[in-house]
Design a protein around this motif. Structure first.
Motif, mmCIF file in Angstrom:
data_model
loop_
_atom_site.group_PDB
_atom_site.id
_atom_site.type_symbol
_atom_site.label_atom_id
_atom_site.label_comp_id
_atom_site.label_asym_id
_atom_site.label_seq_id
_atom_site.Cartn_x
_atom_site.Cartn_y
_atom_site.Cartn_z
ATOM 1 N N HIS A 33 0.855 -1.187 0.000
ATOM 2 C CA HIS A 33 0.000 0.000 0.000
ATOM 3 C C HIS A 33 0.894 1.240 0.000
ATOM 4 N N ALA A 34 0.788 2.069 -1.005
ATOM 5 C CA ALA A 34 1.602 3.288 -1.086
ATOM 6 C C ALA A 34 0.690 4.481 -1.327
ATOM 7 N N PHE A 35 1.004 5.578 -0.651
ATOM 8 C CA PHE A 35 0.196 6.798 -0.730
ATOM 9 C C PHE A 35 1.128 7.977 -0.986
ATOM 10 N N HIS A 36 0.963 8.624 -2.116
ATOM 11 C CA HIS A 36 1.765 9.805 -2.426
ATOM 12 C C HIS A 36 0.992 11.039 -1.970
ATOM 13 N N GLN A 76 -1.253 0.578 8.125
ATOM 14 C CA GLN A 76 -0.567 -0.223 7.125
ATOM 15 C C GLN A 76 -0.116 0.664 5.984
ATOM 16 N N GLY A 77 0.848 0.156 5.222
ATOM 17 C CA GLY A 77 1.297 0.872 4.045
ATOM 18 C C GLY A 77 2.389 1.892 4.329
ATOM 19 N N GLU A 203 2.383 -4.972 5.234
ATOM 20 C CA GLU A 203 1.228 -5.680 4.690
ATOM 21 C C GLU A 203 1.093 -5.387 3.212
ATOM 22 N N THR A 204 0.894 -6.417 2.424
ATOM 23 C CA THR A 204 0.690 -6.213 0.998
ATOM 24 C C THR A 204 -0.754 -5.822 0.739
ATOM 25 N N GLN A 205 -0.950 -5.195 -0.416
ATOM 26 C CA GLN A 205 -2.272 -4.659 -0.701
ATOM 27 C C GLN A 205 -3.104 -5.668 -1.479
ATOM 28 N N HIS A 206 -4.373 -5.702 -1.153
ATOM 29 C CA HIS A 206 -5.331 -6.480 -1.917
ATOM 30 C C HIS A 206 -6.319 -5.542 -2.598
#
Length: 213
Positions: A33-36, A76-77, A203-206
């Motif tokens: 999970h990435a947030f710019h 998360q992320g 945690e990986t994103q779904h």
């Protein structure tokens, strides 16, 4: 717990925005999970539809605070905060909430002098040589100048990001060109290693959850 990375630096034009998008893109390619988050009022918010990561508007300080609170609740992320240039007070505040502060800089003598001052005023930050030459003799010159200008700071530098055609596509509304996927993934892994993290520790994103202030 969500992690926060701030891309900072007093000098404009050193590649902060491109670097922040490149790391977000690389993390997302790894399934994180990435947030710019853009904080520079001079920058537009790029659409998320063509990207693997969320693009959020943190140009208003209250909105930025609400976004960070929301990400903290999600737990998360990774949030990539693009600090913009020429705002040392903003850099200082953002750096205090960051798990890692990265200072991109290029080969010029001006960049080297500015990043040295940035490293002094942000003691927990690391420098990132950006758009570094790939031709042998030019790389040797750039490396020598770096060692001369930043002697005493070398332990706080990440390995250089080479000049790669296609990085500019990260800032297009249509999204990144496929040819930059491998270097972005490599950069993301180097950032995680600097933070002493691995893909297994995040945690990986779904499905991407919405984050609104």
């Amino acid at each position: 717990m969500a992690k926060t990375i701030v891309i900072a630096g007093d000098k404009g034009g050193s590649g902060k925005t491109t670097t922040s998008h490149a790391i977000a893109h690389g993390l997302a390619m790894h399934g994180i999970h990435a947030f710019h988050i853009s904080t520079d009022p001079r920058r537009e918010i790029l659409p998320a539809e063509a990207r693997r990561y969320a693009t959020l508007d943190g140009r208003d300080p209250k909105a930025l605070g609400a976004i960070l609170d929301r990400l903290g609740e999600m737990g998360q992320g990774v949030a990539l905060i693009d600090g913009g240039g020429g705002r040392p007070d903003v850099d200082r505040v953002l750096s205090k909430v960051a798990d890692l502060t990265i200072l991109p800089f290029m080969q010029s003598q001006t960049d080297l002098r500015v990043v040295r001052a940035d490293l002094d005023r942000l003691p927990n930050a690391v420098g990132l040589p950006n758009r570094w030459p790939t031709q042998k003799w030019a790389r040797e010159v750039a490396d020598r100048e770096l060692r001369e200008e930043l002697e005493g700071y070398l332990g706080r530098l990440m390995s250089p990001v080479p000049e790669v055609n296609g990085y500019v596509s990260l800032l297009r509304e249509t999204g990144a060109a496929p040819r930059i996927n491998p270097p972005c993934k490599q950069l993301a892994m180097r950032v995680l290693e600097r933070m002493e993290l691995s893909l297994f520790s995040l945690e990986t994103q779904h499905d991407r959850k919405a984050v609104t202030p």
